[in-house]
Design an enzyme around this catalytic site. Structure first.
Site, PDB file in Angstrom:
ATOM      1  N   ASP A 174       0.520  -1.099   0.006  1.00  0.00           N
ATOM      2  CA  ASP A 174      -0.135  -0.042  -0.096  1.00  0.00           C
ATOM      3  C   ASP A 174       0.918   1.011   0.338  1.00  0.00           C
ATOM      4  OD1 ASP A 174       0.087   0.270   2.924  1.00  0.00           O
ATOM      5  OD2 ASP A 174      -0.724  -1.299   3.501  1.00  0.00           O
TER       6      ASP A 174
ATOM      7  N   MET B 199      -2.458   9.720  12.118  1.00  0.00           N
ATOM      8  CA  MET B 199      -4.327  10.357  11.142  1.00  0.00           C
ATOM      9  C   MET B 199      -4.516  11.193  12.214  1.00  0.00           C
ATOM     10  SD  MET B 199      -4.810   6.278  10.929  1.00  0.00           S
ATOM     11  CE  MET B 199      -4.273   5.270  11.858  1.00  0.00           C
TER      12      MET B 199
ATOM     13  N   LYS C  61      -4.868   2.658   0.529  1.00  0.00           N
ATOM     14  CA  LYS C  61      -5.572   3.602   0.504  1.00  0.00           C
ATOM     15  C   LYS C  61      -5.073   5.258   1.254  1.00  0.00           C
ATOM     16  CE  LYS C  61      -6.820  -0.503   3.574  1.00  0.00           C
ATOM     17  NZ  LYS C  61      -6.672  -1.081   4.948  1.00  0.00           N
TER      18      LYS C  61
HETATM   19  N1  SAH Z   1       1.631   0.854  10.386  1.00  0.00           N
HETATM   20  C1  SAH Z   1       2.224   2.112  10.468  1.00  0.00           C
HETATM   21  C2  SAH Z   1       0.781   3.433  10.845  1.00  0.00           C
HETATM   22  C3  SAH Z   1      -0.268   3.373   9.941  1.00  0.00           C
HETATM   23  S1  SAH Z   1      -1.416   4.686  10.069  1.00  0.00           S
HETATM   24  C4  SAH Z   1       3.169   2.804  11.215  1.00  0.00           C
HETATM   25  O1  SAH Z   1       3.508   1.626  12.417  1.00  0.00           O
HETATM   26  O2  SAH Z   1       3.723   3.690  10.778  1.00  0.00           O
HETATM   27  C5  SAH Z   1      -0.921   5.615   8.864  1.00  0.00           C
HETATM   28  C6  SAH Z   1      -0.478   6.868   9.699  1.00  0.00           C
HETATM   29  O3  SAH Z   1       0.759   6.768  10.172  1.00  0.00           O
HETATM   30  C7  SAH Z   1      -0.136   7.623   8.941  1.00  0.00           C
HETATM   31  O4  SAH Z   1      -1.995   8.701   8.279  1.00  0.00           O
HETATM   32  C8  SAH Z   1       0.047   9.308   9.543  1.00  0.00           C
HETATM   33  O5  SAH Z   1       0.041   9.906  10.534  1.00  0.00           O
HETATM   34  C9  SAH Z   1       1.435   8.122   9.890  1.00  0.00           C
HETATM   35  N2  SAH Z   1       2.494   8.016   9.031  1.00  0.00           N
HETATM   36  C10 SAH Z   1       3.215   6.799   8.024  1.00  0.00           C
HETATM   37  N3  SAH Z   1       4.116   6.959   7.650  1.00  0.00           N
HETATM   38  C11 SAH Z   1       4.347   8.040   8.025  1.00  0.00           C
HETATM   39  C12 SAH Z   1       5.289   9.243   6.907  1.00  0.00           C
HETATM   40  N4  SAH Z   1       6.345   8.755   6.611  1.00  0.00           N
HETATM   41  N5  SAH Z   1       5.471  10.132   6.851  1.00  0.00           N
HETATM   42  C13 SAH Z   1       4.174  10.600   7.620  1.00  0.00           C
HETATM   43  N6  SAH Z   1       3.743   9.945   8.552  1.00  0.00           N
HETATM   44  C14 SAH Z   1       3.247   9.193   8.117  1.00  0.00           C
END
Ligand code: SAH
Length: 361
Positions: free
Chosen positions: A139, A272, A161
């Site tokens: 994704d 998020m 998504k």
């Molecule tokens: N499993 C993921 C999180 C999934 S929820 C983890 O452990 O990082 C998705 C959210 O993660 C996004 O809306 C944002 O808040 C954050 N996120 C993930 N990658 C990011 C990035 N490279 N830069 C900023 N926010 C990020």
């Protein structure tokens, strides 16, 4: 040692069943080699592979081995294995042993945490899982630019998504994982960050278990820690913050949750959270958080358009609107934000204050 070999125009002889050797064949084909397969069992390989008859004598192996640049041994019966090793040694042909792909009737699913987008934060275990994959469901947030190199020959399915718009509903993703594995494939579900941090990884594991499919999880580097670190913000810091709370801002927090969060202190990390920022900032203030408590918004971490915006609980809503802050972003609320590179003066002050307190303790 880190060696990258150019296989274009090179001949590689792969030894093993067509099924067990399929990933290895795909890798050499993707690297530009002409691939030959010698198999002790029947089975149809990739149409680009040239099938060679199984030699019946040691001399036969020597002739074969001397005609190629490399022999990749995936699986062979002990007598053939020994004959190949001896032939390669005598003919001075390179020999490598490779891991066979799954050949059972049911495949397997591995949930792989891909980290927050930078390929340097992919783990060795993630790369190993990708290397063996027949199909990769990926994704938007994980690293994916070099999928063709990490999982050569695999099928890639984008189930990404975008906020507020579910490209592929979660139940469909689960169904696709299960169906691919039931078809005997080695499946990788590549996810952003860590699979179990707001990644719906738990649901995918349950779906696989319910279908009797072997499922494994490879943890990843979560954006909750790595994205603040990019902006120079440690989520904990001696004498500044000894705990951090990570929550999803996908839906607003309740009054109770807000009250507990303020009462707990420490660092608050929100994923998020851009859409519910106004609700959060006013809620934290209402429950007694200092108005000048620093807040960082780090958008699109690890991309060329990464941006850090520093504000405070009082000003963050106006500031975020002013700069047009958008998802994906990680929000950090707490004293540790003062340590960020973009707030160097404040960091020095904070460190000095912390050092003084520590000195008095
Ligand atoms: N499993 C993921 C999180 C999934 S929820 C983890 O452990 O990082 C998705 C959210 O993660 C996004 O809306 C944002 O808040 C954050 N996120 C993930 N990658 C990011 C990035 N490279 N830069 C900023 N926010 C990020």
């Amino acid at each position: 040692m880190d060696v990258t070999l150019d296989f274009s125009g090179r001949r590689v002889l792969v030894v093993g069943g067509a099924q067990a050797a399929r990933r290895v064949l795909a890798r050499y084909l993707a690297a530009g080699a002409t691939a030959y397969l010698v198999s002790e069992t029947a089975g149809m390989p990739d149409p680009r592979v040239r099938v060679v008859a199984l030699p019946r004598s040691r001399g036969g192996w020597s002739t074969l081995v001397s005609a190629v640049d490399l022999v990749a041994l995936v699986e062979a019966s002990p007598p053939n294995d020994q004959a190949i090793v001896e032939a390669c040694s005598a003919e001075r042909t390179w020999l490598t042993r490779e891991v066979p792909a799954a050949t059972g009737r049911t495949g397997q699913v591995t949930l792989v945490g891909g980290g927050p987008g930078d390929e340097g934060l992919l783990t060795l275990a993630a790369l190993a899982a990708l290397r063996g994959a027949d199909v990769v469901y990926y994704d938007r947030l994980g690293p994916r630019d070099r999928l063709a190199e990490w999982a050569p020959g695999a099928e890639y399915v984008n189930v990404g998504k975008t906020p507020g718009h579910h490209a592929v509903p979660q139940v469909h993703i689960e169904r696709m994982l299960v169906e691919s594995a039931l078809a005997g494939k080695t499946v990788v579900r590549l996810k952003g960050g860590d699979p179990f941090v707001f990644g719906r990884g738990g649901e995918e594991v349950i779906a696989c278990r319910a279908a009797g499919i072997p499922v494994a999880v490879v943890s990843g580097v979560t954006s909750a820690i790595a994205v603040p670190a990019l902006a120079g913000i440690p989520v904990t810091h001696r004498d500044v913050s000894r705990l951090f709370t990570v929550f999803s801002g996908h839906t607003p927090l309740s009054e109770d949750e807000l009250a507990h969060l303020v009462g707990l202190g420490g660092t608050i990390v929100v994923l998020m959270g851009v859409g519910t920022l106004a609700h959060l900032a006013s809620g934290l203030a209402r429950h007694g958080m200092r108005g000048d408590m620093p807040v960082a918004i780090i958008e699109r971490g690890f991309s060329d358009s990464q941006r850090t915006t520093i504000a405070s609980v009082d000003t963050v809503v106006t500031t975020a609107a002013g700069v047009g802050a958008r998802s994906p972003a990680v929000l950090v609320i707490g004293e540790v934000v003062g340590l960020s590179e973009s707030a160097d003066a404040a960091a020095v002050e904070l460190m000095q204050a912390a050092a003084t307190i520590a000195g008095q303790a």
